[in-house]
Design a protein around this motif. Structure first.
Motif, PDB file in Angstrom:
ATOM      1  N   PRO A 245     -53.401 -73.568 -19.209  1.00 40.85           N
ATOM      2  CA  PRO A 245     -52.640 -72.319 -19.051  1.00 40.85           C
ATOM      3  C   PRO A 245     -51.128 -72.497 -19.148  1.00 40.85           C
ATOM      4  CG  PRO A 245     -54.387 -72.441 -17.410  1.00 40.85           C
ATOM      5  CD  PRO A 245     -54.324 -73.779 -18.075  1.00 40.85           C
ATOM      6  N   LEU A 246     -50.651 -73.738 -19.017  1.00 42.87           N
ATOM      7  CA  LEU A 246     -49.221 -74.015 -19.140  1.00 42.87           C
ATOM      8  C   LEU A 246     -48.799 -74.203 -20.596  1.00 42.87           C
ATOM      9  CD1 LEU A 246     -48.839 -76.522 -16.155  1.00 42.87           C
ATOM     10  CD2 LEU A 246     -48.157 -74.112 -16.205  1.00 42.87           C
ATOM     11  N   GLY A 247     -49.752 -74.073 -21.503  1.00 39.81           N
ATOM     12  CA  GLY A 247     -49.446 -74.242 -22.920  1.00 39.81           C
ATOM     13  C   GLY A 247     -49.372 -75.690 -23.361  1.00 39.81           C
ATOM     14  N   ILE A 248     -49.931 -76.590 -22.555  1.00 39.42           N
ATOM     15  CA  ILE A 248     -49.915 -78.020 -22.869  1.00 39.42           C
ATOM     16  C   ILE A 248     -51.213 -78.380 -23.576  1.00 39.42           C
ATOM     17  CG2 ILE A 248     -49.798 -80.362 -21.936  1.00 39.42           C
ATOM     18  CD1 ILE A 248     -48.335 -79.138 -19.503  1.00 39.42           C
ATOM     19  N   VAL A 249     -51.122 -79.036 -24.723  1.00 40.92           N
ATOM     20  CA  VAL A 249     -52.300 -79.428 -25.470  1.00 40.92           C
ATOM     21  C   VAL A 249     -52.929 -80.671 -24.830  1.00 40.92           C
ATOM     22  CG1 VAL A 249     -51.059 -80.951 -27.077  1.00 40.92           C
ATOM     23  CG2 VAL A 249     -53.204 -79.860 -27.786  1.00 40.92           C
ATOM     24  N   SER A 250     -54.245 -80.766 -24.887  1.00 35.85           N
ATOM     25  CA  SER A 250     -54.943 -81.972 -24.441  1.00 35.85           C
ATOM     26  C   SER A 250     -55.662 -82.586 -25.637  1.00 35.85           C
ATOM     27  CB  SER A 250     -55.937 -81.659 -23.320  1.00 35.85           C
ATOM     28  OG  SER A 250     -56.826 -80.620 -23.695  1.00 35.85           O
ATOM     29  N   ILE A 251     -55.579 -83.914 -25.739  1.00 37.98           N
ATOM     30  CA  ILE A 251     -56.103 -84.648 -26.893  1.00 37.98           C
ATOM     31  C   ILE A 251     -57.003 -85.765 -26.382  1.00 37.98           C
ATOM     32  CG2 ILE A 251     -55.498 -85.952 -28.969  1.00 37.98           C
ATOM     33  CD1 ILE A 251     -52.624 -84.789 -28.655  1.00 37.98           C
ATOM     34  N   ALA A 252     -58.176 -85.918 -26.988  1.00 36.27           N
ATOM     35  CA  ALA A 252     -59.115 -86.944 -26.539  1.00 36.27           C
ATOM     36  C   ALA A 252     -60.039 -87.358 -27.682  1.00 36.27           C
ATOM     37  CB  ALA A 252     -59.937 -86.427 -25.363  1.00 36.27           C
ATOM     38  N   ASN A 253     -60.796 -88.395 -27.437  1.00 40.32           N
ATOM     39  CA  ASN A 253     -61.884 -88.766 -28.325  1.00 40.32           C
ATOM     40  C   ASN A 253     -62.795 -87.540 -28.508  1.00 40.32           C
ATOM     41  OD1 ASN A 253     -64.122 -89.938 -29.572  1.00 40.32           O
ATOM     42  ND2 ASN A 253     -64.293 -91.620 -28.114  1.00 40.32           N
ATOM     43  N   GLN A 254     -63.248 -87.292 -29.718  1.00 39.29           N
ATOM     44  CA  GLN A 254     -64.131 -86.152 -29.966  1.00 39.29           C
ATOM     45  C   GLN A 254     -65.365 -86.213 -29.079  1.00 39.29           C
ATOM     46  OE1 GLN A 254     -63.629 -83.377 -31.704  1.00 39.29           O
ATOM     47  NE2 GLN A 254     -65.640 -82.653 -31.034  1.00 39.29           N
ATOM     48  N   LEU A 255     -65.853 -87.414 -28.801  1.00 43.06           N
ATOM     49  CA  LEU A 255     -67.019 -87.560 -27.932  1.00 43.06           C
ATOM     50  C   LEU A 255     -66.693 -87.128 -26.503  1.00 43.06           C
ATOM     51  CD1 LEU A 255     -69.938 -88.382 -27.619  1.00 43.06           C
ATOM     52  CD2 LEU A 255     -69.198 -90.766 -27.361  1.00 43.06           C
ATOM     53  N   THR A 256     -65.459 -87.336 -26.078  1.00 43.81           N
ATOM     54  CA  THR A 256     -65.040 -86.873 -24.749  1.00 43.81           C
ATOM     55  C   THR A 256     -65.092 -85.348 -24.680  1.00 43.81           C
ATOM     56  OG1 THR A 256     -63.559 -88.773 -24.501  1.00 43.81           O
ATOM     57  CG2 THR A 256     -63.165 -86.904 -23.047  1.00 43.81           C
ATOM     58  N   VAL A 257     -64.656 -84.704 -25.741  1.00 43.07           N
ATOM     59  CA  VAL A 257     -64.718 -83.236 -25.815  1.00 43.07           C
ATOM     60  C   VAL A 257     -66.163 -82.776 -25.647  1.00 43.07           C
ATOM     61  CG1 VAL A 257     -64.272 -81.218 -27.254  1.00 43.07           C
ATOM     62  CG2 VAL A 257     -62.689 -83.169 -27.318  1.00 43.07           C
ATOM     63  N   GLU A 258     -67.071 -83.432 -26.352  1.00 44.58           N
ATOM     64  CA  GLU A 258     -68.484 -83.043 -26.317  1.00 44.58           C
ATOM     65  C   GLU A 258     -69.119 -83.336 -24.959  1.00 44.58           C
ATOM     66  OE1 GLU A 258     -70.146 -85.191 -29.580  1.00 44.58           O
ATOM     67  OE2 GLU A 258     -68.837 -84.208 -31.059  1.00 44.58           O
ATOM     68  N   LEU A 259     -68.845 -84.495 -24.397  1.00 45.14           N
ATOM     69  CA  LEU A 259     -69.438 -84.856 -23.115  1.00 45.14           C
ATOM     70  C   LEU A 259     -68.912 -83.986 -21.977  1.00 45.14           C
ATOM     71  CD1 LEU A 259     -69.435 -88.756 -23.443  1.00 45.14           C
ATOM     72  CD2 LEU A 259     -71.437 -87.259 -23.408  1.00 45.14           C
ATOM     73  N   ALA A 260     -67.618 -83.657 -22.017  1.00 50.08           N
ATOM     74  CA  ALA A 260     -67.052 -82.766 -20.998  1.00 50.08           C
ATOM     75  C   ALA A 260     -67.736 -81.402 -21.053  1.00 50.08           C
ATOM     76  CB  ALA A 260     -65.548 -82.618 -21.204  1.00 50.08           C
ATOM     77  N   SER A 261     -67.946 -80.893 -22.239  1.00 47.58           N
ATOM     78  CA  SER A 261     -68.614 -79.600 -22.403  1.00 47.58           C
ATOM     79  C   SER A 261     -70.049 -79.663 -21.898  1.00 47.58           C
ATOM     80  CB  SER A 261     -68.595 -79.170 -23.872  1.00 47.58           C
ATOM     81  OG  SER A 261     -67.276 -78.988 -24.332  1.00 47.58           O
ATOM     82  N   GLU A 262     -70.756 -80.748 -22.236  1.00 46.83           N
ATOM     83  CA  GLU A 262     -72.138 -80.907 -21.786  1.00 46.83           C
ATOM     84  C   GLU A 262     -72.236 -80.950 -20.263  1.00 46.83           C
ATOM     85  OE1 GLU A 262     -73.815 -84.358 -23.594  1.00 46.83           O
ATOM     86  OE2 GLU A 262     -73.538 -83.605 -25.637  1.00 46.83           O
ATOM     87  N   ASN A 263     -71.201 -81.505 -19.624  1.00 44.66           N
ATOM     88  CA  ASN A 263     -71.201 -81.622 -18.164  1.00 44.66           C
ATOM     89  C   ASN A 263     -70.501 -80.443 -17.486  1.00 44.66           C
ATOM     90  OD1 ASN A 263     -72.235 -84.511 -17.190  1.00 44.66           O
ATOM     91  ND2 ASN A 263     -71.273 -84.745 -19.190  1.00 44.66           N
ATOM     92  N   GLU A 264     -70.229 -79.406 -18.262  1.00 45.73           N
ATOM     93  CA  GLU A 264     -69.617 -78.175 -17.770  1.00 45.73           C
ATOM     94  C   GLU A 264     -68.266 -78.418 -17.102  1.00 45.73           C
ATOM     95  OE1 GLU A 264     -72.570 -76.262 -15.333  1.00 45.73           O
ATOM     96  OE2 GLU A 264     -73.740 -75.635 -17.074  1.00 45.73           O
ATOM     97  N   GLU A 265     -67.513 -79.367 -17.681  1.00 48.16           N
ATOM     98  CA  GLU A 265     -66.141 -79.627 -17.273  1.00 48.16           C
ATOM     99  C   GLU A 265     -65.197 -78.948 -18.271  1.00 48.16           C
ATOM    100  OE1 GLU A 265     -65.305 -81.203 -14.596  1.00 48.16           O
ATOM    101  OE2 GLU A 265     -67.047 -82.421 -14.049  1.00 48.16           O
ATOM    102  N   THR A 266     -63.955 -78.719 -17.857  1.00 48.15           N
ATOM    103  CA  THR A 266     -62.958 -78.225 -18.813  1.00 48.15           C
ATOM    104  C   THR A 266     -62.755 -79.287 -19.883  1.00 48.15           C
ATOM    105  OG1 THR A 266     -61.836 -76.954 -17.090  1.00 48.15           O
ATOM    106  CG2 THR A 266     -60.601 -77.397 -19.107  1.00 48.15           C
ATOM    107  N   ALA A 267     -62.988 -78.931 -21.127  1.00 46.22           N
ATOM    108  CA  ALA A 267     -62.944 -79.905 -22.219  1.00 46.22           C
ATOM    109  C   ALA A 267     -61.559 -79.978 -22.843  1.00 46.22           C
ATOM    110  CB  ALA A 267     -63.972 -79.537 -23.286  1.00 46.22           C
ATOM    111  N   PRO A 268     -61.156 -81.140 -23.317  1.00 46.38           N
ATOM    112  CA  PRO A 268     -59.901 -81.254 -24.069  1.00 46.38           C
ATOM    113  C   PRO A 268     -59.912 -80.330 -25.282  1.00 46.38           C
ATOM    114  CG  PRO A 268     -60.725 -83.419 -23.473  1.00 46.38           C
ATOM    115  CD  PRO A 268     -61.803 -82.451 -23.132  1.00 46.38           C
TER     116      PRO A 268
END
Length: 252
Positions: A119-142
């Motif tokens: 919400p602060l307008g800051i981008v988050s960058i991660a391994n694509q697999l991190t994006v997928e795993l965070a989503s699978e675990n219902e966490e805020t994803a990069p």
């Protein structure tokens, strides 16, 4: 002992004292939720805390790199309160605009504060697999994902994010600041004399191989910051590699 030798010993003592001071970090900010350590010019370790069932209250490290009034943060604190405090400190006290937050894997001690970052307008960058795993675990994803490596300009310098192989998790990456020869290893790197810690998502058989690749690809890295505990030099890479060298399927 003649005067020349006495003078020489005095100089050596002063030099050694100076070297020792340079290796020590300074705590420049401390609250109940957050500590910030200065480890080099423009390089800081942020330390927050995670309450766990197995190990109690655990200190969790992240890295801040500031150059020309821009900052990148590796890993958020585990919770939103400490994350807000961290960003406020970087913005107000270090006079830097946070241009990116980089979670090094999908666990809470890396991205538990992302919900207040975006919400602060800051981008988050991660391994694509991190994006997928965070989503699978219902966490805020990069917000952004990369496959192998990503280079980000910070002022007139750059930071590197790289996936080298599996270890603590399938998706763990390292962060590297070439101009400072500082590596943030996250939970892929262990502090000296640490145990194996949580291995529920680990690849124990590949962990040591991944560390050996890091040692080969980053021979110039001098300061190594682990995900938990004290930072140091390349001995942390050696220790971590040896710790998992004889891991077997039985360990899993």
């Amino acid at each position: 002992m003649n005067k020349r030798l006495i003078s020489l010993f005095a100089v050596l003592i002063l030099v050694c004292s100076s070297c020792s001071e340079k290796k020590e970090s300074a705590v420049i900010y401390s609250s109940d939720q957050l500590k910030i350590h200065s480890i080099d010019e423009g390089v800081y370790v942020h330390e927050a805390y995670l309450q766990t069932e197995s190990w109690g209250k655990v200190g969790c490290n992240g890295l801040i790199y500031v150059n020309q009034n821009e900052a990148v943060i590796f890993d958020t604190p585990p919770d939103t309160v400490a994350t807000k405090e961290l960003i406020a400190y970087v913005t107000d006290q270090l006079n830097a605009k946070v241009i990116a937050v980089v979670p090094t894997h999908f666990h809470d001690d890396c991205l538990g504060g992302l919900s207040v970052v975006h919400p602060l307008g800051i981008v988050s960058i991660a391994n694509q697999l991190t994006v997928e795993l965070a989503s699978e675990n219902e966490e805020t994803a990069p917000l952004m994902g990369f496959d192998t490596e990503f280079s980000l300009p910070v002022g007139d310098q750059e930071v590197l994010m790289k996936y080298v192989g599996e270890g603590h998790t399938r998706d763990n990456i390292i962060g590297y600041v070439p101009s400072k020869q500082v590596m943030f290893g996250g939970c892929l790197i262990k502090k000296m004399n640490a145990s194996k810690g949580y291995t529920g998502d680990a690849n124990l058989e590949e962990w040591s191989n991944t560390i050996e690749k890091i040692k080969s690809e980053f021979p110039e890295a001098k300061i190594i910051v682990p995900g938990h505990g004290s930072w140091g030099g390349r001995e942390l890479l050696d220790y971590t590699s040896e710790l998992f060298e004889k891991a077997t399927a039985a360990d899993q």
